[in-house]
Scaffold this motif. Structure first.
Motif, PDB file in Angstrom:
ATOM      1  N   TYR A  12      60.971 -71.582  25.768  1.00  0.00           N
ATOM      2  CA  TYR A  12      59.529 -71.513  25.988  1.00  0.00           C
ATOM      3  C   TYR A  12      59.212 -70.712  27.243  1.00  0.00           C
ATOM      4  O   TYR A  12      58.344 -69.826  27.247  1.00  0.00           O
ATOM      5  N   TYR A  13      59.922 -70.990  28.332  1.00  0.00           N
ATOM      6  CA  TYR A  13      59.637 -70.284  29.578  1.00  0.00           C
ATOM      7  C   TYR A  13      60.112 -68.835  29.546  1.00  0.00           C
ATOM      8  O   TYR A  13      59.516 -67.967  30.205  1.00  0.00           O
ATOM      9  N   LYS A  14      61.144 -68.569  28.776  1.00  0.00           N
ATOM     10  CA  LYS A  14      61.541 -67.170  28.578  1.00  0.00           C
ATOM     11  C   LYS A  14      60.444 -66.408  27.842  1.00  0.00           C
ATOM     12  O   LYS A  14      60.053 -65.306  28.243  1.00  0.00           O
ATOM     13  N   ASP A  15      59.940 -67.005  26.781  1.00  0.00           N
ATOM     14  CA  ASP A  15      58.911 -66.349  25.977  1.00  0.00           C
ATOM     15  C   ASP A  15      57.574 -66.274  26.710  1.00  0.00           C
ATOM     16  O   ASP A  15      56.759 -65.382  26.444  1.00  0.00           O
ATOM     17  N   ARG A  16      57.360 -67.193  27.630  1.00  0.00           N
ATOM     18  CA  ARG A  16      56.086 -67.261  28.345  1.00  0.00           C
ATOM     19  C   ARG A  16      56.060 -66.398  29.607  1.00  0.00           C
ATOM     20  O   ARG A  16      55.020 -66.256  30.243  1.00  0.00           O
ATOM     21  N   SER A  66      62.263 -70.968  40.286  1.00  0.00           N
ATOM     22  CA  SER A  66      61.291 -70.126  40.991  1.00  0.00           C
ATOM     23  C   SER A  66      60.300 -69.459  40.061  1.00  0.00           C
ATOM     24  O   SER A  66      59.226 -69.031  40.482  1.00  0.00           O
ATOM     25  N   GLY A  67      60.624 -69.351  38.774  1.00  0.00           N
ATOM     26  CA  GLY A  67      59.688 -68.797  37.806  1.00  0.00           C
ATOM     27  C   GLY A  67      59.266 -67.382  38.159  1.00  0.00           C
ATOM     28  O   GLY A  67      60.077 -66.567  38.599  1.00  0.00           O
ATOM     29  N   THR A  68      57.987 -67.091  38.009  1.00  0.00           N
ATOM     30  CA  THR A  68      57.475 -65.743  38.253  1.00  0.00           C
ATOM     31  C   THR A  68      57.169 -65.488  39.725  1.00  0.00           C
ATOM     32  O   THR A  68      56.577 -64.468  40.071  1.00  0.00           O
ATOM     33  N   GLY A  69      57.551 -66.420  40.590  1.00  0.00           N
ATOM     34  CA  GLY A  69      57.478 -66.163  42.018  1.00  0.00           C
ATOM     35  C   GLY A  69      56.152 -66.435  42.690  1.00  0.00           C
ATOM     36  O   GLY A  69      55.902 -65.924  43.789  1.00  0.00           O
ATOM     37  N   GLY A  89      66.651 -70.615  35.176  1.00  0.00           N
ATOM     38  CA  GLY A  89      67.462 -70.489  33.973  1.00  0.00           C
ATOM     39  C   GLY A  89      67.075 -69.318  33.107  1.00  0.00           C
ATOM     40  O   GLY A  89      67.799 -68.974  32.165  1.00  0.00           O
ATOM     41  N   ALA A  90      65.937 -68.674  33.410  1.00  0.00           N
ATOM     42  CA  ALA A  90      65.416 -67.595  32.566  1.00  0.00           C
ATOM     43  C   ALA A  90      65.385 -66.281  33.346  1.00  0.00           C
ATOM     44  O   ALA A  90      64.613 -66.148  34.298  1.00  0.00           O
ATOM     45  N   GLU A  91      66.195 -65.343  32.930  1.00  0.00           N
ATOM     46  CA  GLU A  91      66.190 -64.040  33.595  1.00  0.00           C
ATOM     47  C   GLU A  91      64.833 -63.361  33.462  1.00  0.00           C
ATOM     48  O   GLU A  91      64.398 -62.614  34.350  1.00  0.00           O
ATOM     49  N   GLU A  92      64.140 -63.637  32.364  1.00  0.00           N
ATOM     50  CA  GLU A  92      62.846 -63.002  32.110  1.00  0.00           C
ATOM     51  C   GLU A  92      61.828 -63.267  33.223  1.00  0.00           C
ATOM     52  O   GLU A  92      61.067 -62.371  33.612  1.00  0.00           O
ATOM     53  N   ASP A 119      71.641 -72.648  34.684  1.00  0.00           N
ATOM     54  CA  ASP A 119      71.043 -73.863  34.129  1.00  0.00           C
ATOM     55  C   ASP A 119      71.065 -74.957  35.194  1.00  0.00           C
ATOM     56  O   ASP A 119      72.128 -75.440  35.577  1.00  0.00           O
ATOM     57  N   LEU A 120      69.904 -75.342  35.667  1.00  0.00           N
ATOM     58  CA  LEU A 120      69.825 -76.359  36.710  1.00  0.00           C
ATOM     59  C   LEU A 120      70.247 -77.744  36.226  1.00  0.00           C
ATOM     60  O   LEU A 120      70.427 -78.654  37.033  1.00  0.00           O
TER      61      LEU A 120
END
Length: 255
Positions: A12-16, A66-69, A89-92, A119-120
């Motif tokens: 979900y977070y990769k796609d989002r 950290s997500g999109t920062g 966990g998501a390179e995206e 993966d945390l």
């Protein structure tokens, strides 16, 4: 079953990744009108003020998810922390983070940042060389069954005497951060954390702009329950408060 839920959540977070900031900026499907948007932004300002009081320029920060920062940038550009290690966990989302820094002319800040894709929830080996562990809008996505190993990872991630700063959504009878078409799994009302409640009681569906639907974990906490939970896992000396308009909760602990 929990591992399958976590895999769905990560996808979900990769796609989002490219639409994630719409939530923070109250754009598109997250726009709830000018009054609520102003309250949201006022609470963000309150969070920023509290973070400035808890983290300073001499700190080195380890950021979980950290997500999109959004907060990575605040810590580097506003607080001016000495360095950051960002894990997700998501390179995206990390790619979005880096692109945003470049567009903002913050390449020098990127030089002070390290990034790790991992993966945390797995048995990774942290190095305890940072003075602050920072988490924003991540802890509420940790399934309770993962608490024992997750808290052990926290304690291994920073030095004794270091601080933990945690920001998350606050539940006030509705999921105020949700988009208009978010809905709870099988109509179950989102519930606050209660010890012994199985992971699958905390599941919600979330729908992206492309109309794909994903299942994720979302656990809500009262400040006192969060403080008690951390204490139960060996992390005491904590405080937590809710922002004025009840959008967010911020907590801090000393390890």
């Amino acid at each position: 079953e929990t591992q399958g839920i976590l895999s769905s959540q990560l996808q979900y977070y990769k796609d989002r990744a490219r639409e994630y900031d719409e939530w923070w900026l109250r754009e598109g499907n997250y726009n709830q009108g000018p009054e609520k948007t102003q309250q949201w932004n006022d609470d963000i300002s309150e969070l920023q003020s509290i973070v400035r009081s808890k983290i300073n320029s001499s700190d080195s920060v380890l950021e979980f998810a950290s997500g999109t920062g959004i907060w990575s940038r605040f810590l580097m550009e506003d607080v001016k922390v000495s360095k950051m290690e960002c894990i997700d966990g998501a390179e995206e989302v990390i790619l979005v983070l880096k692109a945003k820094f470049v567009l903002a002319g913050l390449e020098k800040e990127l030089d002070k940042m390290d990034f790790r894709i991992l993966d945390l929830f797995s048995g990774w080996s942290p190095v305890a060389d940072n003075s602050v562990l920072f988490m924003s809008f991540f802890f509420s996505h940790v399934p309770p069954s993962k608490f024992p190993t997750f808290f052990e990872q926290i304690k291994k991630s920073i030095k004794p005497g270091s601080r933990i700063v945690l920001i998350d959504s606050y539940y006030r009878g509705e999921d105020i951060s949700k988009a208009k078409d978010y809905h709870l799994q099988k109509g179950i009302k989102a519930i606050e954390y209660e010890p012994g409640t199985p992971d699958d009681k905390y599941l919600i569906y979330r729908t992206l702009n492309d109309h794909t639907t994903h299942t994720i974990v979302k656990v809500f906490y009262e400040p006192s329950a969060l403080i008690s939970l951390f204490a139960d896992h060996g992390i005491s000396n904590g405080t937590a408060q809710i922002t004025k308009n009840n959008n967010f909760m911020i907590a801090s602990f000393t390890l």
